[in-house]
Motif scaffolding. Sequence first.
Motif, PDB file in Angstrom:
ATOM      1  N   GLN A   8      63.542  65.784  60.349  1.00 21.96           N
ATOM      2  CA  GLN A   8      62.648  64.847  59.605  1.00 21.96           C
ATOM      3  C   GLN A   8      61.350  65.921  59.191  1.00 21.96           C
ATOM      4  OE1 GLN A   8      61.898  62.217  63.097  1.00 21.96           O
ATOM      5  NE2 GLN A   8      62.749  60.536  61.544  1.00 21.96           N
ATOM      6  N   VAL A   9      60.835  66.874  60.210  1.00 26.06           N
ATOM      7  CA  VAL A   9      59.781  67.481  59.555  1.00 26.06           C
ATOM      8  C   VAL A   9      60.110  68.502  58.522  1.00 26.06           C
ATOM      9  CG1 VAL A   9      58.079  69.258  60.669  1.00 26.06           C
ATOM     10  CG2 VAL A   9      58.513  67.314  61.936  1.00 26.06           C
ATOM     11  N   ARG A  10      61.233  69.007  58.563  1.00 20.51           N
ATOM     12  CA  ARG A  10      61.478  70.004  57.620  1.00 20.51           C
ATOM     13  C   ARG A  10      61.857  69.305  56.327  1.00 20.51           C
ATOM     14  NH1 ARG A  10      64.678  72.603  62.059  1.00 20.51           N
ATOM     15  NH2 ARG A  10      66.824  71.429  61.265  1.00 20.51           N
ATOM     16  N   ASN A  11      62.365  68.252  56.257  1.00 16.47           N
ATOM     17  CA  ASN A  11      62.541  67.340  55.052  1.00 16.47           C
ATOM     18  C   ASN A  11      61.236  66.987  54.593  1.00 16.47           C
ATOM     19  OD1 ASN A  11      62.888  64.478  53.342  1.00 16.47           O
ATOM     20  ND2 ASN A  11      64.962  65.540  53.453  1.00 16.47           N
ATOM     21  N   PHE A  12      60.337  66.313  55.477  1.00  9.27           N
ATOM     22  CA  PHE A  12      59.001  66.220  54.998  1.00  9.27           C
ATOM     23  C   PHE A  12      58.276  67.219  54.383  1.00  9.27           C
ATOM     24  CE2 PHE A  12      54.340  65.989  56.373  1.00  9.27           C
ATOM     25  CZ  PHE A  12      53.935  65.175  55.352  1.00  9.27           C
ATOM     26  N   ARG A  13      58.240  68.616  54.911  1.00  5.89           N
ATOM     27  CA  ARG A  13      57.316  69.566  54.634  1.00  5.89           C
ATOM     28  C   ARG A  13      58.053  70.044  53.131  1.00  5.89           C
ATOM     29  NH1 ARG A  13      56.263  72.468  60.313  1.00  5.89           N
ATOM     30  NH2 ARG A  13      54.979  70.940  61.240  1.00  5.89           N
ATOM     31  N   LEU A  14      59.418  70.264  53.113  1.00  5.05           N
ATOM     32  CA  LEU A  14      59.768  70.463  51.775  1.00  5.05           C
ATOM     33  C   LEU A  14      59.386  69.841  50.810  1.00  5.05           C
ATOM     34  CD1 LEU A  14      63.740  71.070  52.700  1.00  5.05           C
ATOM     35  CD2 LEU A  14      62.069  72.902  51.822  1.00  5.05           C
ATOM     36  N   HIS A  15      59.224  68.372  50.817  1.00  2.00           N
ATOM     37  CA  HIS A  15      58.705  67.699  49.879  1.00  2.00           C
ATOM     38  C   HIS A  15      57.237  67.928  49.666  1.00  2.00           C
ATOM     39  CE1 HIS A  15      57.839  64.150  47.393  1.00  2.00           C
ATOM     40  NE2 HIS A  15      56.835  63.755  48.192  1.00  2.00           N
ATOM     41  N   ALA A  16      56.573  68.041  50.717  1.00  2.00           N
ATOM     42  CA  ALA A  16      54.978  68.288  50.251  1.00  2.00           C
ATOM     43  C   ALA A  16      54.662  69.700  49.786  1.00  2.00           C
ATOM     44  CB  ALA A  16      54.303  68.449  51.998  1.00  2.00           C
ATOM     45  N   HIS A  17      55.612  70.659  50.062  1.00  2.00           N
ATOM     46  CA  HIS A  17      55.402  71.885  49.211  1.00  2.00           C
ATOM     47  C   HIS A  17      56.148  71.778  47.966  1.00  2.00           C
ATOM     48  CE1 HIS A  17      53.856  74.749  52.514  1.00  2.00           C
ATOM     49  NE2 HIS A  17      54.211  73.720  53.238  1.00  2.00           N
ATOM     50  N   HIS A  18      56.827  70.822  47.625  1.00  2.00           N
ATOM     51  CA  HIS A  18      57.170  70.890  46.082  1.00  2.00           C
ATOM     52  C   HIS A  18      58.523  71.600  46.186  1.00  2.00           C
ATOM     53  CE1 HIS A  18      53.111  69.148  45.442  1.00  2.00           C
ATOM     54  NE2 HIS A  18      53.624  68.470  44.304  1.00  2.00           N
ATOM     55  N   LEU A  19      59.269  71.707  47.272  1.00  2.00           N
ATOM     56  CA  LEU A  19      60.497  72.493  47.465  1.00  2.00           C
ATOM     57  C   LEU A  19      61.798  71.802  47.490  1.00  2.00           C
ATOM     58  CD1 LEU A  19      59.163  75.513  49.465  1.00  2.00           C
ATOM     59  CD2 LEU A  19      59.886  75.645  47.089  1.00  2.00           C
ATOM     60  N   ASP A  20      61.658  70.337  47.437  1.00  2.00           N
ATOM     61  CA  ASP A  20      62.657  69.407  47.556  1.00  2.00           C
ATOM     62  C   ASP A  20      63.760  69.426  46.117  1.00  2.00           C
ATOM     63  OD1 ASP A  20      60.506  68.279  46.558  1.00  2.00           O
ATOM     64  OD2 ASP A  20      61.263  66.341  47.304  1.00  2.00           O
ATOM     65  N   ALA A  21      62.744  69.727  44.968  1.00  2.00           N
ATOM     66  CA  ALA A  21      63.332  69.449  43.767  1.00  2.00           C
ATOM     67  C   ALA A  21      62.735  70.482  43.037  1.00  2.00           C
ATOM     68  CB  ALA A  21      63.029  68.149  43.282  1.00  2.00           C
ATOM     69  N   CYS A  22      63.247  70.714  41.550  1.00  2.00           N
ATOM     70  CA  CYS A  22      62.683  71.648  40.662  1.00  2.00           C
ATOM     71  C   CYS A  22      61.542  70.885  39.917  1.00  2.00           C
ATOM     72  CB  CYS A  22      63.644  72.169  39.648  1.00  2.00           C
ATOM     73  SG  CYS A  22      64.691  73.276  40.221  1.00  2.00           S
ATOM     74  N   TYR A  23      60.293  70.992  39.961  1.00  2.00           N
ATOM     75  CA  TYR A  23      59.421  70.114  39.339  1.00  2.00           C
ATOM     76  C   TYR A  23      58.943  70.598  37.914  1.00  2.00           C
ATOM     77  CZ  TYR A  23      58.579  67.627  43.684  1.00  2.00           C
ATOM     78  OH  TYR A  23      58.695  66.876  44.852  1.00  2.00           O
ATOM     79  N   GLY A  24      58.301  69.737  37.199  1.00  2.00           N
ATOM     80  CA  GLY A  24      58.025  70.151  35.799  1.00  2.00           C
ATOM     81  C   GLY A  24      56.531  70.896  35.787  1.00  2.00           C
ATOM     82  N   LYS A  25      56.451  71.275  34.363  1.00  2.00           N
ATOM     83  CA  LYS A  25      54.932  71.745  34.166  1.00  2.00           C
ATOM     84  C   LYS A  25      53.760  70.896  34.656  1.00  2.00           C
ATOM     85  CE  LYS A  25      56.386  75.319  30.830  1.00  2.00           C
ATOM     86  NZ  LYS A  25      56.186  75.849  29.314  1.00  2.00           N
ATOM     87  N   ASP A  26      54.139  69.549  34.270  1.00  2.00           N
ATOM     88  CA  ASP A  26      52.950  68.591  34.676  1.00  2.00           C
ATOM     89  C   ASP A  26      52.588  68.514  36.097  1.00  2.00           C
ATOM     90  OD1 ASP A  26      53.055  67.934  31.805  1.00  2.00           O
ATOM     91  OD2 ASP A  26      54.238  66.045  32.408  1.00  2.00           O
ATOM     92  N   ASP A  27      53.498  69.149  36.882  1.00  2.00           N
ATOM     93  CA  ASP A  27      53.276  69.181  38.341  1.00  2.00           C
ATOM     94  C   ASP A  27      52.571  70.589  38.869  1.00  2.00           C
ATOM     95  OD1 ASP A  27      54.411  66.551  39.074  1.00  2.00           O
ATOM     96  OD2 ASP A  27      56.144  67.476  38.556  1.00  2.00           O
ATOM     97  N   VAL A  28      52.371  71.347  37.977  1.00  2.00           N
ATOM     98  CA  VAL A  28      51.812  72.842  38.507  1.00  2.00           C
ATOM     99  C   VAL A  28      50.658  72.805  39.242  1.00  2.00           C
ATOM    100  CG1 VAL A  28      50.738  75.080  37.532  1.00  2.00           C
ATOM    101  CG2 VAL A  28      52.971  74.148  36.598  1.00  2.00           C
ATOM    102  N   ILE A  29      49.663  71.983  38.803  1.00  2.00           N
ATOM    103  CA  ILE A  29      48.501  71.789  39.566  1.00  2.00           C
ATOM    104  C   ILE A  29      48.614  71.329  40.784  1.00  2.00           C
ATOM    105  CG2 ILE A  29      46.054  70.985  39.661  1.00  2.00           C
ATOM    106  CD1 ILE A  29      46.573  73.418  37.457  1.00  2.00           C
ATOM    107  N   ALA A  30      49.354  70.211  41.060  1.00  2.00           N
ATOM    108  CA  ALA A  30      49.733  69.742  42.345  1.00  2.00           C
ATOM    109  C   ALA A  30      50.327  70.728  43.169  1.00  2.00           C
ATOM    110  CB  ALA A  30      50.381  68.301  42.030  1.00  2.00           C
ATOM    111  N   ALA A  31      51.090  71.308  42.821  1.00  2.00           N
ATOM    112  CA  ALA A  31      52.033  72.189  43.494  1.00  2.00           C
ATOM    113  C   ALA A  31      51.236  73.206  44.200  1.00  2.00           C
ATOM    114  CB  ALA A  31      53.185  72.759  42.861  1.00  2.00           C
TER     115      ALA A  31
END
Length: 393
Positions: A8-31
């Motif tokens: 559960q923790v690994r899944n949660f942290r991957l999401h928090a670190h923006h590593l669960d998917a390929c994010y777009g340029k609109d997400d750069v600042i958030a990442a």
Amino acid sequence: MEETSAEQVRNFRLHAHHLDACYGKDDVIAAISACGMQNSPPGAWEAALFNRVPACGAADRDRLLLEERTLMQAWSFRGAPVVFPAADSAAFLSALAAEGDEPWIYTRGIGLALDFLGVGFDELLALLEQVMPQLDGQTVAGKVALDQTLAAWIEPLLPERKRSLWNEPSMYGSPDKQTVGGAAVSFLLRPCSFKGLVVFGAREGASPTFTSYRSWLGRPLVPDPDAARKLVRKFLHCYGPSTPDRLAAWLGCSGAQARRLWKAAADEMEPVTFLGRKTQVLSADRERLLAPQPLERELLLLAAHDPYLDQRDRAVLQPDKTLQRRIWRTVANPGAIVYCGQVVGTWTGTKKGVGLEVKADWWDDAVDERQVRALAEQHAAFRGLGLAGFERV
């Protein structure tokens, strides 16, 4: 009290670190804002961003960091150079300032210089703060040059009997390049960074440059009473569930400072049990933590010093202590092969002309060699190289 699992923790942290998917340029600042991106060795932050937002190229990064200055680089947690959004300066700078008897981050070694000079820490820091405004409108190329420039500005403020000591060769190494005064200044640059007095400028070839916060952004660092809360919130979102001692390890600060910071956000936390310990998670994150989501990306090739690898409870990433020593070394960490959040191997890349030779080693049969090679090709392309060779060792 709710019990949480490593999965559960690994899944949660991957999401928090923006590593669960390929994010777009609109997400750069958030990442980047999530927990900042260490830039030591130089280029580490660019590799970290590539693994989160592959479409953000060199021109985009330069625009954000050097032209618009939406991003900035300064010495931050553990005294390391970190890239973060300028809007988050309070969390990545102000919150790190020591209070009362707390020691300042990354200043422990200054004692030798202080004893030799016969001056106190606070006295010398006050002198440095007095001359730092001279950086406004100036750019200094190279860290050694910065140390010696600031040391020269301080020298006239010292009692005459101490000036010769100030200019003696450094006792910390490279006495041919650094004086005792320059070495003392080097330690004090972290407090100055946290106070918004010095930041990194644009690189000039292989050399970093330095200027003042005011020069870089056109305004001074504004005090923020919520700085500590914002910092702890970022830490817990990316590395929770956690504890104050792990916050101290991540920041490189004293236990006393970590506990003070922790209290600033205590009303936003709730307890859960993890790895046999009582830990805390942000109340806003509890639901996502306990409900893992499918990963769009299961296999990752992370560069050394990626923020995801900065977890202080390393057993989450790899429970085998023998394997941990292969992942986190005293010097020259390799990159990490990550499968579903767990580190299952290491890799290194060596530039050969216009190509990159990659050597990889993994110990999980679920990892497909073709996928690792494909990720190596993508990393080489990110660096503007071709994949000159790939070997499983």
